[in-house]
Design an enzyme around this catalytic site. Sequence first.
Site, PDB file in Angstrom:
ATOM      1  N   THR A 278      -7.845  -3.455  -1.891  1.00 60.05           N
ATOM      2  CA  THR A 278      -8.458  -4.839  -2.174  1.00 60.05           C
ATOM      3  C   THR A 278      -9.568  -5.259  -1.059  1.00 60.05           C
ATOM      4  O   THR A 278     -10.433  -5.659  -1.542  1.00 60.05           O
ATOM      5  CB  THR A 278      -7.184  -5.953  -2.042  1.00 60.05           C
ATOM      6  OG1 THR A 278      -6.221  -5.734  -3.079  1.00 60.05           O
ATOM      7  CG2 THR A 278      -7.799  -7.412  -2.174  1.00 60.05           C
TER       8      THR A 278
ATOM      9  N   GLY B  87     -10.724  -3.297   1.913  1.00 56.03           N
ATOM     10  CA  GLY B  87     -11.491  -2.247   2.230  1.00 56.03           C
ATOM     11  C   GLY B  87     -11.114  -2.152   4.079  1.00 56.03           C
ATOM     12  O   GLY B  87     -11.646  -1.146   4.650  1.00 56.03           O
TER      13      GLY B  87
ATOM     14  N   ASP C 173       0.693  -1.283   0.013  1.00 60.91           N
ATOM     15  CA  ASP C 173      -0.006  -0.027  -0.057  1.00 60.91           C
ATOM     16  C   ASP C 173       0.772   1.245   0.134  1.00 60.91           C
ATOM     17  O   ASP C 173       0.306   2.360   0.402  1.00 60.91           O
ATOM     18  CB  ASP C 173      -0.848   0.121   1.150  1.00 60.91           C
ATOM     19  CG  ASP C 173      -1.849  -1.302   1.433  1.00 60.91           C
ATOM     20  OD1 ASP C 173      -2.312  -1.815   0.409  1.00 60.91           O
ATOM     21  OD2 ASP C 173      -1.541  -1.753   2.428  1.00 60.91           O
TER      22      ASP C 173
ATOM     23  N   ASP D  99       2.586  14.664   1.858  1.00 59.21           N
ATOM     24  CA  ASP D  99       1.358  15.517   2.198  1.00 59.21           C
ATOM     25  C   ASP D  99       0.603  15.296   3.452  1.00 59.21           C
ATOM     26  O   ASP D  99      -0.042  16.245   4.070  1.00 59.21           O
ATOM     27  CB  ASP D  99       0.653  15.825   1.209  1.00 59.21           C
ATOM     28  CG  ASP D  99      -0.057  14.621   0.367  1.00 59.21           C
ATOM     29  OD1 ASP D  99       0.796  13.580   0.433  1.00 59.21           O
ATOM     30  OD2 ASP D  99      -1.296  14.508   0.473  1.00 59.21           O
TER      31      ASP D  99
ATOM     32  N   HIS E 222      -3.692  -1.768  -6.650  1.00 59.90           N
ATOM     33  CA  HIS E 222      -2.967  -0.511  -6.928  1.00 59.90           C
ATOM     34  C   HIS E 222      -4.026   0.362  -7.653  1.00 59.90           C
ATOM     35  O   HIS E 222      -4.631   0.080  -8.717  1.00 59.90           O
ATOM     36  CB  HIS E 222      -2.149  -0.898  -8.417  1.00 59.90           C
ATOM     37  CG  HIS E 222      -1.019  -1.768  -7.881  1.00 59.90           C
ATOM     38  ND1 HIS E 222       0.035  -2.421  -8.606  1.00 59.90           N
ATOM     39  CD2 HIS E 222      -0.712  -2.260  -6.407  1.00 59.90           C
ATOM     40  CE1 HIS E 222       1.011  -3.070  -7.705  1.00 59.90           C
ATOM     41  NE2 HIS E 222       0.644  -3.164  -6.518  1.00 59.90           N
TER      42      HIS E 222
END
Length: 490
Positions: free
Chosen positions: A365, A367, A78, A398, A106
């Site tokens: 994949t 959730g 991830d 960020d 992805h």
Amino acid sequence: MSLSSLTLDSNPRFAVGGPYHRRYPPLHHPRSFVSCSAKRPAVSASLSVAADSAATESLGRIGSLSQVSGVLGCQWGDEGKGKLVDILAQHFDIVARCQGGANAGHTIYNSEGKKFALHLVPSGILNEDTTCVIGNGVVVHLPGLFKEIDGLESNGVSCKGRILVSDRAHLLFDFHQEVDGLRESELAKSFIGTTKRGIGPAYSSKVIRNGIRVGDLRHMDTLPQKLDLLLSDAAARFQGFKYTPEMLREEVEAYKRYADRLEPYITDTVHFINDSISQKKKVLVEGGQATMLDIDFGTYPFVTSSSPSAGGICTGLGIAPSVVGDLIGVVKAYTTRVGSGPFPTENLGTGGDLLRLAGQEFGTTTGRPRRCGWLDIVALKFSCQINGFASLNLTKLDVLSDLNEIQLGVAYKRSDGTPVKSFPGDLRLLEELHVEYEVLPGWKSDISSVRNYSDLPKAAQQYVERIEELVGVPIHYIGIGPGRDALIYK
């Protein structure tokens, strides 16, 4: 409570041990406080010039990559590999998946900002001039693959003639997914936390040599016998799995239809890729999952069933080690993990919750909410050592923009204070060790519109450069948002 309140707690709740902290020397510059906004500010002339400069820098950076390059995850998955692959794909002829299956999620965005969540199809599919290869090391769930292809086609992405599936790749059947769930139930307290996509059972079939490969669909006369062997083996192994003759008939009929549809995609990809390399075509390898989930080098048994590290490139595509050039490691500016297993820098308190919300850390994949914590430098150094990365892509910088202070997990120690020199394979030690942290100042400003490294706040630059200093690998790419353009080339 807001993310800006996430500072050092006098008694924080961490997953393992108790953290030690040392403060990194503070910056001697005035800090600017800019409120973060979900709305993108209007583009000024100066930003336009900055964008042009960034574009020139990006072309030079990408153009210098090797003929065969790879993008691999450094952590527990991830990290945002798909975005970088999508960007780099415009400069490569082929993008190839070499391992894993639909457990890889992805997420990429097209030029209009539309979101695509891919699981089997390589992330280069949005670039119309790129050929996408699903290599021999991948396990392929055909219903899932066709669903992805249909979704792409319905959104105007042409897949015909652009996706090649290895005839040596193993098939993942629906019953593999059912067995995966039964296996997790058996494990009880040692629950691994798989995606239940059938990946482990499919690789198990491959290793015990009763698996069925894509190329076997060209010989439908022998498929019933092979499927019968597979299903009978699963029924003998799992009491909860009920195998009936009707199930066999239904599977055979379904795969007759799948075989007809898949035929145009089936290719000897080993020959195709090696022939392409000899023709000087450029190949980009897209890793699934990440190094810390590697079957050999990860936190076993809380790992995946393939090799998402550098070695998996050669075995998963059938190419020689000598042709593999630059490998780029993708690492989040903090750390996340889905499922069970050791996570030394995990923050189990409010801090972890705030990172999860700010970074929208929920699995592509499954959730499932991801476990969150600070960047683990020890694990990152281990990942760099295993893979020999030429450079790193630091993503989601960020997300940290609203923090007053940011921590880096820089060292491990045993409970008696003895240093742990590298990421250990001993799970008990991982559960008991203490993490030593450095504390760096936050930058408290929105960086989502920045496109040149020199325009980042000094504190953000300090964070990036401290990571480089600690791991000894340059950071060439910095993600500051989900879109294609939200990338700084350093």
